[in-house]
Design a protein around this motif. Sequence first.
Motif, mmCIF file in Angstrom:
data_model
loop_
_atom_site.group_PDB
_atom_site.id
_atom_site.type_symbol
_atom_site.label_atom_id
_atom_site.label_comp_id
_atom_site.label_asym_id
_atom_site.label_seq_id
_atom_site.Cartn_x
_atom_site.Cartn_y
_atom_site.Cartn_z
ATOM 1 N N SER A 1 14.172 30.152 13.361
ATOM 2 C CA SER A 1 14.156 29.739 11.961
ATOM 3 C C SER A 1 15.371 28.893 11.615
ATOM 4 O O SER A 1 15.259 27.829 11.004
ATOM 5 C CB SER A 1 14.112 30.969 11.044
ATOM 6 N N ASN B 1 10.938 34.039 7.832
ATOM 7 C CA ASN B 1 10.542 34.849 8.980
ATOM 8 C C ASN B 1 10.428 36.309 8.552
ATOM 9 O O ASN B 1 11.229 36.816 7.775
ATOM 10 C CB ASN B 1 11.471 34.642 10.179
ATOM 11 N N THR C 1 16.301 29.225 4.229
ATOM 12 C CA THR C 1 15.951 29.979 5.427
ATOM 13 C C THR C 1 16.790 31.247 5.552
ATOM 14 O O THR C 1 16.273 32.316 5.906
ATOM 15 C CB THR C 1 16.119 29.096 6.674
ATOM 16 N N ASP D 1 15.439 35.302 5.578
ATOM 17 C CA ASP D 1 15.532 35.807 6.943
ATOM 18 C C ASP D 1 15.130 37.277 7.019
ATOM 19 O O ASP D 1 15.496 38.086 6.159
ATOM 20 C CB ASP D 1 16.966 35.648 7.458
ATOM 21 N N LYS E 1 12.594 35.301 16.070
ATOM 22 C CA LYS E 1 12.283 34.654 14.795
ATOM 23 C C LYS E 1 13.514 34.058 14.109
ATOM 24 O O LYS E 1 13.485 32.925 13.636
ATOM 25 C CB LYS E 1 11.603 35.656 13.847
ATOM 26 N N THR E 2 14.603 34.830 14.045
ATOM 27 C CA THR E 2 15.787 34.355 13.318
ATOM 28 C C THR E 2 16.427 33.124 13.948
ATOM 29 O O THR E 2 16.643 32.121 13.258
ATOM 30 C CB THR E 2 16.818 35.490 13.165
ATOM 31 N N LEU F 1 7.173 32.427 9.948
ATOM 32 C CA LEU F 1 7.114 32.990 11.288
ATOM 33 C C LEU F 1 6.925 34.504 11.220
ATOM 34 O O LEU F 1 7.643 35.190 10.493
ATOM 35 C CB LEU F 1 8.395 32.667 12.065
#
Length: 277
Positions: A167, A180, A136, A140, A163-164, A155
Amino acid sequence: MQIDIQSRDVFYVSDGTAITCETLGHVVLGQFSFKANEKTFPFVESEDKLADLLKEIGISYRLNGVKPLVFFSIVIPELRQLLLNAPAHCYDVLESIVQKVGDDIHMEPEPKLQRSRSVGKDSDTYFDRIAAIEYTLAHDDGITLKGLEQADIILLGVSRSGKTPTSLYMAMQFGLRVVNYPFIEEDIKRLRLLPEFEIHRHKLFGLTIDPERLTEIRENRLAGSEYASTEQCLSELASVEALFRREAIPYINTSSLSVEEISTRILEKSGLRRRLL
């Protein structure tokens, strides 16, 4: 007697990560109107580490004149008793549930240090969680679109729509691999999905946000910029939401939701299962 207080110190304490204590504590404290001044103490496995916590509790009590609240999960009896003797209101987040389960199934619990890290017999789940977090982080904010076949969910949304943090929460809490991607100016002008996303449509999920909230967040980052202007935020959101609708991408508005609520709603709408507890 009820004490009228605007804020109160709150400690989350565990011999593990303290994530469970934080999560339950946030749910409980959400029922009350005071401001919580929160501190987290993970991996309290020795008297030395506990001493640091007890010092903080003592300072809080002396300065404020009221006992702080402590949500804890500690299984070592000696450490647990020392904490219970501190000038604080202490709440064992597992005790009542564990005892109730034991009573119902007629078995005595066997407390084990940091047991929540590996529920069941599969010790690989901890390393699966780490792998999900690493994946993830590597994906990012559109850093790379390689390896999308490994993603559990992708995302999409404008910059600063949540989003971050969402996630990372899903990776840490649920062991999911999350990509994301922020729509940049070129994407918005083109108003279509990148080719890389076409074959992964079933993994796409959109995040949107109220224009006023987005402007506020961006102003805190780049005050007075076109990026943070109301007009820019309105334009980006209108374009991206139109894309979501046209491409039949499910999406939610994050404006009034916590990261926990956002993640749970994504799981519910997408049909994904939590891999880890």
